[in-house]
Scaffold this motif. Structure first.
Motif, PDB file in Angstrom:
ATOM      1  N   GLU A   1      -1.711   8.004  -8.690  1.00 46.10           N
ATOM      2  CA  GLU A   1      -3.076   7.787  -8.219  1.00 46.10           C
ATOM      3  C   GLU A   1      -3.329   8.484  -6.898  1.00 46.10           C
ATOM      4  O   GLU A   1      -2.426   8.605  -6.054  1.00 46.10           O
ATOM      5  N   ASP A   2      -4.565   8.916  -6.726  1.00 40.46           N
ATOM      6  CA  ASP A   2      -5.055   9.428  -5.456  1.00 40.46           C
ATOM      7  C   ASP A   2      -5.376   8.221  -4.580  1.00 40.46           C
ATOM      8  O   ASP A   2      -6.257   7.420  -4.909  1.00 40.46           O
ATOM      9  N   THR A   3      -4.665   8.065  -3.464  1.00 42.09           N
ATOM     10  CA  THR A   3      -4.886   6.896  -2.603  1.00 42.09           C
ATOM     11  C   THR A   3      -5.549   7.275  -1.282  1.00 42.09           C
ATOM     12  O   THR A   3      -5.432   6.550  -0.301  1.00 42.09           O
TER      13      THR A   3
ATOM     14  N   HIS B   1       0.844  -1.199   0.000  1.00 42.71           N
ATOM     15  CA  HIS B   1       0.000   0.000   0.000  1.00 42.71           C
ATOM     16  C   HIS B   1       0.878   1.246   0.000  1.00 42.71           C
ATOM     17  O   HIS B   1       1.824   1.345   0.801  1.00 42.71           O
TER      18      HIS B   1
ATOM     19  N   ARG C   1       5.393   7.531  -2.380  1.00 46.96           N
ATOM     20  CA  ARG C   1       4.258   8.420  -2.138  1.00 46.96           C
ATOM     21  C   ARG C   1       4.761   9.862  -2.163  1.00 46.96           C
ATOM     22  O   ARG C   1       5.915  10.140  -1.826  1.00 46.96           O
TER      23      ARG C   1
ATOM     24  N   SER D   1       0.202   8.308  -4.939  1.00 45.42           N
ATOM     25  CA  SER D   1       1.156   7.212  -5.142  1.00 45.42           C
ATOM     26  C   SER D   1       1.911   7.418  -6.444  1.00 45.42           C
ATOM     27  O   SER D   1       1.378   7.941  -7.423  1.00 45.42           O
TER      28      SER D   1
END
Length: 384
Positions: free
Chosen positions: A296-298, A225, A273, A285
Protein backbone atom coordinates in the motif's frame (compact mmCIF):
# COMPACT_ATOMS: atom_id res chain seq x y z
CA UNK A 1 -17.69 10.84 36.13
CA UNK A 2 -14.46 10.89 38.21
CA UNK A 3 -11.46 9.34 36.39
CA UNK A 4 -11.14 6.82 39.24
CA UNK A 5 -14.64 5.60 38.50
CA UNK A 6 -14.27 5.20 34.76
CA UNK A 7 -15.42 1.91 33.34
CA UNK A 8 -12.37 -0.22 32.52
CA UNK A 9 -12.60 -1.99 29.17
CA UNK A 10 -10.49 -5.04 28.32
CA UNK A 11 -10.63 -5.93 24.63
CA UNK A 12 -10.20 -9.68 24.07
CA UNK A 13 -9.69 -10.89 20.50
CA UNK A 14 -8.49 -13.94 18.63
CA UNK A 15 -9.35 -16.44 15.94
CA UNK A 16 -8.62 -19.24 18.43
CA UNK A 17 -12.18 -19.24 19.76
CA UNK A 18 -11.72 -21.89 22.47
CA UNK A 19 -8.73 -20.03 23.89
CA UNK A 20 -10.64 -16.74 23.70
CA UNK A 21 -13.57 -18.14 25.67
CA UNK A 22 -11.17 -19.53 28.26
CA UNK A 23 -9.64 -16.07 28.69
CA UNK A 24 -13.00 -14.34 29.04
CA UNK A 25 -14.39 -16.83 31.53
CA UNK A 26 -11.18 -16.59 33.57
CA UNK A 27 -11.43 -12.79 33.74
CA UNK A 28 -15.06 -12.95 34.82
CA UNK A 29 -14.12 -15.28 37.68
CA UNK A 30 -11.01 -13.36 38.74
CA UNK A 31 -12.15 -9.72 38.53
CA UNK A 32 -15.00 -8.72 40.86
CA UNK A 33 -17.87 -6.79 39.25
CA UNK A 34 -16.83 -7.72 35.72
CA UNK A 35 -19.12 -8.48 32.79
CA UNK A 36 -18.50 -9.72 29.25
CA UNK A 37 -20.10 -8.04 26.26
CA UNK A 38 -20.17 -10.08 23.05
CA UNK A 39 -21.65 -9.51 19.59
CA UNK A 40 -22.18 -12.72 17.63
CA UNK A 41 -21.75 -11.99 13.94
CA UNK A 42 -22.88 -15.46 12.80
CA UNK A 43 -26.48 -14.19 12.81
CA UNK A 44 -25.69 -11.44 10.27
CA UNK A 45 -27.23 -13.38 7.37
CA UNK A 46 -30.59 -12.81 9.06
CA UNK A 47 -30.05 -9.03 9.13
CA UNK A 48 -29.05 -8.67 12.77
CA UNK A 49 -26.15 -9.14 15.15
CA UNK A 50 -26.91 -10.84 18.48
CA UNK A 51 -25.62 -9.15 21.62
CA UNK A 52 -25.16 -10.83 24.99
CA UNK A 53 -24.02 -9.50 28.35
CA UNK A 54 -22.95 -12.01 30.97
CA UNK A 55 -21.07 -12.25 34.24
CA UNK A 56 -19.48 -15.17 36.07
CA UNK A 57 -22.90 -16.57 37.00
CA UNK A 58 -24.29 -16.56 33.46
CA UNK A 59 -26.17 -14.44 30.94
CA UNK A 60 -27.61 -11.16 32.23
CA UNK A 61 -29.20 -9.78 29.08
CA UNK A 62 -29.46 -10.32 25.34
CA UNK A 63 -30.63 -8.34 22.35
CA UNK A 64 -30.22 -7.75 18.65
CA UNK A 65 -28.68 -4.92 16.63
CA UNK A 66 -29.69 -4.41 12.99
CA UNK A 67 -27.02 -4.45 10.31
CA UNK A 68 -25.67 -1.06 9.24
CA UNK A 69 -24.99 -0.73 5.50
CA UNK A 70 -25.20 -4.51 5.28
CA UNK A 71 -22.12 -4.71 7.51
CA UNK A 72 -22.04 -6.77 10.70
CA UNK A 73 -18.93 -5.00 11.99
CA UNK A 74 -20.63 -1.63 11.48
CA UNK A 75 -23.58 -2.87 13.54
CA UNK A 76 -21.17 -3.93 16.27
CA UNK A 77 -19.63 -0.44 16.41
CA UNK A 78 -23.02 1.29 16.44
CA UNK A 79 -24.32 -0.91 19.25
CA UNK A 80 -21.14 -1.09 21.30
CA UNK A 81 -20.92 2.42 22.75
CA UNK A 82 -24.54 2.64 24.04
CA UNK A 83 -24.11 -0.72 25.77
CA UNK A 84 -20.83 0.28 27.37
CA UNK A 85 -22.31 3.61 28.43
CA UNK A 86 -25.20 1.78 30.06
CA UNK A 87 -22.75 -0.42 31.98
CA UNK A 88 -20.76 2.66 33.05
CA UNK A 89 -23.78 4.65 34.17
CA UNK A 90 -25.12 2.18 36.72
CA UNK A 91 -21.81 2.26 38.64
CA UNK A 92 -21.90 -1.44 39.50
CA UNK A 93 -19.51 -2.66 36.81
CA UNK A 94 -15.76 -2.38 37.30
CA UNK A 95 -14.53 -4.13 34.14
CA UNK A 96 -16.27 -4.65 30.81
CA UNK A 97 -14.63 -7.51 28.92
CA UNK A 98 -15.26 -6.81 25.25
CA UNK A 99 -15.14 -10.28 23.74
CA UNK A 100 -14.72 -9.76 20.00
CA UNK A 101 -16.13 -12.20 17.47
CA UNK A 102 -13.59 -14.44 15.73
CA UNK A 103 -12.29 -12.25 12.88
CA UNK A 104 -12.97 -8.80 14.38
CA UNK A 105 -9.67 -6.97 14.83
CA UNK A 106 -8.97 -5.25 18.15
CA UNK A 107 -7.43 -2.03 16.80
CA UNK A 108 -10.69 -0.64 15.39
CA UNK A 109 -12.68 -1.53 18.51
CA UNK A 110 -10.12 -0.08 20.93
CA UNK A 111 -10.09 3.15 18.93
CA UNK A 112 -13.90 3.32 18.93
CA UNK A 113 -13.97 3.04 22.74
CA UNK A 114 -11.17 5.60 23.14
CA UNK A 115 -12.87 8.08 20.80
CA UNK A 116 -16.42 7.82 22.13
CA UNK A 117 -15.90 6.79 25.74
CA UNK A 118 -13.74 9.69 26.87
CA UNK A 119 -14.84 10.79 30.32
CA UNK A 120 -16.60 7.60 31.34
CA UNK A 121 -14.63 4.63 29.95
CA UNK A 122 -11.03 3.75 29.16
CA UNK A 123 -9.33 0.84 27.42
CA UNK A 124 -7.12 -0.78 30.06
CA UNK A 125 -5.83 -3.70 27.99
CA UNK A 126 -5.97 -5.40 24.62
CA UNK A 127 -5.56 -9.15 25.00
CA UNK A 128 -5.26 -11.69 22.21
CA UNK A 129 -6.03 -15.26 23.17
CA UNK A 130 -3.53 -17.73 21.75
CA UNK A 131 -3.40 -21.49 21.44
CA UNK A 132 0.37 -21.83 20.89
CA UNK A 133 0.02 -24.96 18.76
CA UNK A 134 -2.25 -23.11 16.31
CA UNK A 135 -0.16 -19.98 15.74
CA UNK A 136 1.77 -21.28 12.74
CA UNK A 137 -1.15 -23.11 11.04
CA UNK A 138 -3.27 -19.96 11.24
CA UNK A 139 -0.43 -17.66 10.19
CA UNK A 140 0.29 -19.59 6.97
CA UNK A 141 -3.40 -20.00 6.11
CA UNK A 142 -4.00 -17.98 2.94
CA UNK A 143 -7.73 -18.80 2.72
CA UNK A 144 -10.15 -15.90 2.45
CA UNK A 145 -12.18 -15.31 5.60
CA UNK A 146 -15.32 -15.66 3.49
CA UNK A 147 -14.33 -19.19 2.47
CA UNK A 148 -13.72 -20.04 6.13
CA UNK A 149 -17.11 -18.63 7.19
CA UNK A 150 -15.41 -15.85 9.14
CA UNK A 151 -16.06 -12.75 7.02
CA UNK A 152 -17.36 -9.76 8.97
CA UNK A 153 -18.99 -8.17 5.92
CA UNK A 154 -19.93 -9.07 2.38
CA UNK A 155 -17.00 -6.99 1.13
CA UNK A 156 -14.47 -8.53 3.55
CA UNK A 157 -11.39 -9.49 1.52
CA UNK A 158 -9.05 -10.37 4.36
CA UNK A 159 -7.39 -13.76 4.72
CA UNK A 160 -7.08 -15.94 7.80
CA UNK A 161 -3.31 -15.40 7.93
CA UNK A 162 -3.20 -11.61 7.74
CA UNK A 163 -6.14 -11.21 10.15
CA UNK A 164 -4.50 -13.47 12.71
CA UNK A 165 -1.18 -11.63 12.36
CA UNK A 166 -2.77 -8.25 13.11
CA UNK A 167 -4.75 -9.63 16.05
CA UNK A 168 -1.54 -11.02 17.52
CA UNK A 169 0.71 -8.03 16.86
CA UNK A 170 -1.62 -5.25 18.06
CA UNK A 171 -2.26 -6.68 21.52
CA UNK A 172 -0.34 -5.56 24.60
CA UNK A 173 -0.96 -8.94 26.25
CA UNK A 174 -0.94 -12.46 24.81
CA UNK A 175 -3.00 -14.91 26.87
CA UNK A 176 -1.63 -18.39 26.27
CA UNK A 177 -3.91 -21.39 26.56
CA UNK A 178 -2.47 -24.58 28.01
CA UNK A 179 -1.71 -26.79 25.00
CA UNK A 180 -0.10 -30.22 25.19
CA UNK A 181 0.56 -30.06 21.43
CA UNK A 182 2.68 -26.89 21.70
CA UNK A 183 6.47 -27.11 21.60
CA UNK A 184 9.50 -24.84 21.90
CA UNK A 185 9.22 -23.83 18.23
CA UNK A 186 5.66 -22.60 18.77
CA UNK A 187 6.68 -20.55 21.78
CA UNK A 188 9.72 -19.11 19.97
CA UNK A 189 7.50 -18.10 17.04
CA UNK A 190 5.11 -16.25 19.36
CA UNK A 191 7.98 -14.43 21.04
CA UNK A 192 9.57 -13.35 17.76
CA UNK A 193 6.33 -12.24 16.12
CA UNK A 194 5.58 -9.87 19.00
CA UNK A 195 8.61 -9.57 21.30
CA UNK A 196 7.26 -6.63 23.35
CA UNK A 197 3.97 -8.26 24.36
CA UNK A 198 3.47 -9.44 27.92
CA UNK A 199 2.48 -13.09 28.33
CA UNK A 200 0.15 -14.66 30.86
CA UNK A 201 -1.64 -17.95 31.15
CA UNK A 202 -5.32 -17.91 30.30
CA UNK A 203 -7.35 -17.93 33.51
CA UNK A 204 -4.46 -16.78 35.72
CA UNK A 205 -4.52 -14.02 38.33
CA UNK A 206 -1.59 -12.42 36.49
CA UNK A 207 -3.82 -12.01 33.43
CA UNK A 208 -6.53 -10.41 35.58
CA UNK A 209 -4.00 -7.83 36.80
CA UNK A 210 -2.81 -7.15 33.25
CA UNK A 211 -6.42 -6.63 32.15
CA UNK A 212 -6.50 -3.51 34.34
CA UNK A 213 -2.93 -2.33 33.78
CA UNK A 214 -3.58 0.36 31.15
CA UNK A 215 -3.34 0.72 27.38
CA UNK A 216 -2.28 3.68 25.23
CA UNK A 217 -4.43 3.58 22.08
CA UNK A 218 -2.50 6.35 20.30
CA UNK A 219 0.87 4.71 20.96
CA UNK A 220 -0.48 1.34 19.83
CA UNK A 221 -1.56 2.86 16.51
CA UNK A 222 1.90 4.38 16.07
CA UNK A 223 3.53 0.99 16.69
CA UNK A 224 1.49 -0.44 13.81
CA UNK A 225 1.90 2.42 11.32
CA UNK A 226 4.27 1.38 8.50
CA UNK A 227 6.27 4.61 8.77
CA UNK A 228 7.24 4.04 12.38
CA UNK A 229 6.24 0.47 13.22
CA UNK A 230 8.00 -1.12 16.17
CA UNK A 231 9.26 -4.10 14.18
CA UNK A 232 10.90 -7.22 15.68
CA UNK A 233 14.67 -7.39 16.02
CA UNK A 234 17.10 -10.07 14.84
CA UNK A 235 16.52 -13.39 16.60
CA UNK A 236 17.21 -17.10 16.26
CA UNK A 237 15.83 -19.70 18.67
CA UNK A 238 14.31 -23.21 18.57
CA UNK A 239 14.45 -23.31 14.77
CA UNK A 240 12.66 -19.95 14.37
CA UNK A 241 14.49 -16.95 12.92
CA UNK A 242 13.85 -13.26 12.46
CA UNK A 243 15.74 -11.55 9.66
CA UNK A 244 15.88 -7.75 9.71
CA UNK A 245 16.88 -6.44 6.28
CA UNK A 246 17.77 -2.74 6.01
CA UNK A 247 19.29 -0.92 3.06
CA UNK A 248 19.63 2.70 1.84
CA UNK A 249 19.26 2.01 -1.87
CA UNK A 250 15.97 1.83 -3.80
CA UNK A 251 14.43 -1.28 -5.32
CA UNK A 252 14.36 -1.77 -9.07
CA UNK A 253 10.55 -2.01 -9.52
CA UNK A 254 10.57 -4.74 -12.17
CA UNK A 255 13.05 -7.04 -10.44
CA UNK A 256 11.23 -6.70 -7.12
CA UNK A 257 7.87 -7.38 -8.74
CA UNK A 258 9.23 -10.52 -10.40
CA UNK A 259 10.52 -11.74 -7.02
CA UNK A 260 7.31 -11.11 -5.04
CA UNK A 261 6.05 -14.68 -5.08
CA UNK A 262 9.35 -16.08 -3.79
CA UNK A 263 9.62 -13.35 -1.17
CA UNK A 264 6.05 -13.87 0.08
CA UNK A 265 6.60 -17.61 0.45
CA UNK A 266 10.02 -17.27 2.08
CA UNK A 267 8.60 -16.63 5.57
CA UNK A 268 5.45 -17.25 7.55
CA UNK A 269 5.26 -13.52 8.28
CA UNK A 270 6.93 -10.45 6.83
CA UNK A 271 6.24 -6.74 7.15
CA UNK A 272 7.83 -3.32 7.00
CA UNK A 273 8.33 -0.37 4.65
CA UNK A 274 10.14 -0.05 1.37
CA UNK A 275 11.23 2.33 -1.40
CA UNK A 276 10.83 1.96 -5.17
CA UNK A 277 13.20 3.83 -7.45
CA UNK A 278 10.42 5.01 -9.78
CA UNK A 279 8.34 6.31 -6.84
CA UNK A 280 10.96 8.27 -4.87
CA UNK A 281 8.48 10.23 -2.75
CA UNK A 282 6.18 7.36 -1.76
CA UNK A 283 6.52 5.32 1.43
CA UNK A 284 5.20 1.85 0.67
CA UNK A 285 4.09 -0.70 3.24
CA UNK A 286 4.77 -4.44 3.04
CA UNK A 287 2.40 -6.80 4.87
CA UNK A 288 2.52 -10.52 4.11
CA UNK A 289 1.16 -13.66 5.78
CA UNK A 290 -0.09 -16.96 4.46
CA UNK A 291 1.68 -16.40 1.15
CA UNK A 292 -0.46 -13.32 0.43
CA UNK A 293 1.07 -9.85 0.19
CA UNK A 294 -0.56 -6.46 0.65
CA UNK A 295 1.39 -3.47 -0.70
CA UNK A 296 0.00 0.00 0.00
CA UNK A 297 0.89 3.62 -0.58
CA UNK A 298 1.03 5.09 2.94
CA UNK A 299 1.88 8.65 1.98
CA UNK A 300 5.11 10.57 1.49
CA UNK A 301 8.54 10.04 2.97
CA UNK A 302 9.25 13.00 5.23
CA UNK A 303 12.32 13.83 3.14
CA UNK A 304 10.00 14.67 0.25
CA UNK A 305 8.01 17.25 2.25
CA UNK A 306 8.78 20.97 2.53
CA UNK A 307 10.12 22.04 5.92
CA UNK A 308 6.88 23.85 6.77
CA UNK A 309 4.91 20.59 6.51
CA UNK A 310 6.95 18.90 9.22
CA UNK A 311 5.07 20.78 11.94
CA UNK A 312 1.92 18.94 10.86
CA UNK A 313 3.57 15.51 11.24
CA UNK A 314 3.05 13.68 14.57
CA UNK A 315 6.11 13.64 16.87
CA UNK A 316 6.38 9.85 16.79
CA UNK A 317 6.67 9.95 13.00
CA UNK A 318 9.41 12.58 13.12
CA UNK A 319 11.28 10.52 15.74
CA UNK A 320 11.10 7.38 13.60
CA UNK A 321 12.36 9.30 10.56
CA UNK A 322 15.29 10.66 12.56
CA UNK A 323 16.39 7.13 13.45
CA UNK A 324 16.51 6.16 9.76
CA UNK A 325 17.90 9.45 8.46
CA UNK A 326 20.47 9.22 5.69
CA UNK A 327 22.55 12.25 4.63
CA UNK A 328 21.54 11.82 0.99
CA UNK A 329 18.14 10.07 1.04
CA UNK A 330 16.63 11.28 4.32
CA UNK A 331 14.21 8.73 5.78
CA UNK A 332 13.88 6.79 2.53
CA UNK A 333 15.01 3.24 3.25
CA UNK A 334 14.27 -0.46 3.05
CA UNK A 335 13.22 -1.92 6.40
CA UNK A 336 11.69 -5.36 6.07
CA UNK A 337 11.40 -8.07 8.70
CA UNK A 338 10.87 -11.78 7.99
CA UNK A 339 9.85 -14.24 10.76
CA UNK A 340 9.57 -17.98 10.23
CA UNK A 341 10.65 -21.45 11.25
CA UNK A 342 13.31 -22.79 8.90
CA UNK A 343 14.12 -19.39 7.43
CA UNK A 344 16.80 -19.40 4.71
CA UNK A 345 18.51 -16.24 5.87
CA UNK A 346 21.33 -16.24 3.31
CA UNK A 347 19.10 -17.07 0.37
CA UNK A 348 16.51 -14.48 1.37
CA UNK A 349 19.14 -11.78 1.88
CA UNK A 350 20.66 -12.54 -1.52
CA UNK A 351 17.26 -12.40 -3.22
CA UNK A 352 16.39 -9.06 -1.61
CA UNK A 353 19.79 -7.59 -2.48
CA UNK A 354 19.39 -8.69 -6.10
CA UNK A 355 16.23 -6.57 -6.36
CA UNK A 356 18.06 -3.33 -5.50
CA UNK A 357 19.44 -1.00 -8.13
CA UNK A 358 22.84 -2.08 -9.41
CA UNK A 359 25.79 0.27 -9.01
CA UNK A 360 25.38 1.48 -12.59
CA UNK A 361 21.61 2.00 -12.20
CA UNK A 362 22.13 3.81 -8.92
CA UNK A 363 24.78 6.08 -10.44
CA UNK A 364 22.33 7.17 -13.17
CA UNK A 365 20.50 9.21 -10.54
CA UNK A 366 16.90 9.91 -9.43
CA UNK A 367 15.71 11.39 -12.72
CA UNK A 368 16.75 8.25 -14.60
CA UNK A 369 15.12 6.06 -11.94
CA UNK A 370 11.73 7.60 -12.65
CA UNK A 371 11.80 6.14 -16.16
CA UNK A 372 12.25 2.54 -14.97
CA UNK A 373 9.41 0.11 -15.83
CA UNK A 374 6.45 0.97 -13.51
CA UNK A 375 5.87 -2.66 -12.57
CA UNK A 376 3.90 -1.88 -9.40
CA UNK A 377 1.29 0.32 -11.09
CA UNK A 378 -1.27 -2.56 -11.28
CA UNK A 379 -0.97 -3.03 -7.50
CA UNK A 380 -0.83 0.61 -6.46
CA UNK A 381 -2.97 2.26 -9.14
CA UNK A 382 -5.46 -0.46 -10.15
CA UNK A 383 -7.85 2.09 -11.67
CA UNK A 384 -5.22 2.91 -14.25
Amino acid sequence: MDDNRKLSVAVVSGLHSDARREVVEGLLRAVPRSVALHHDLTTADGGTVRRTVRDASGERSAGEAPLVNNCACCALREDLIPELERLASDGSTRLAVLELWDSVEPKAMAEVVAAHGAGWAEVTSVITAVDPALVLPYLVNGDDLADAGLAAAATDQRTVGDTWARQLEYASVLALADSEAADDEDRALIGQLHPTARHAEAGSHALAELALSGFDVEAAAARQHPACALLPQEADAAGVSTLVWRRHRPFHPERLYDALEDLCCAAARSRGRFWLADRPDTLLSWDAAGGALCVEDTGPWLASLPDAAWEMVPPFRRAAAALDWHPEHGDRCQHLVFVSPGLDREGLTALLDSCLLTDAEYAAGPEAWKSLPPAFDPLLDPAH
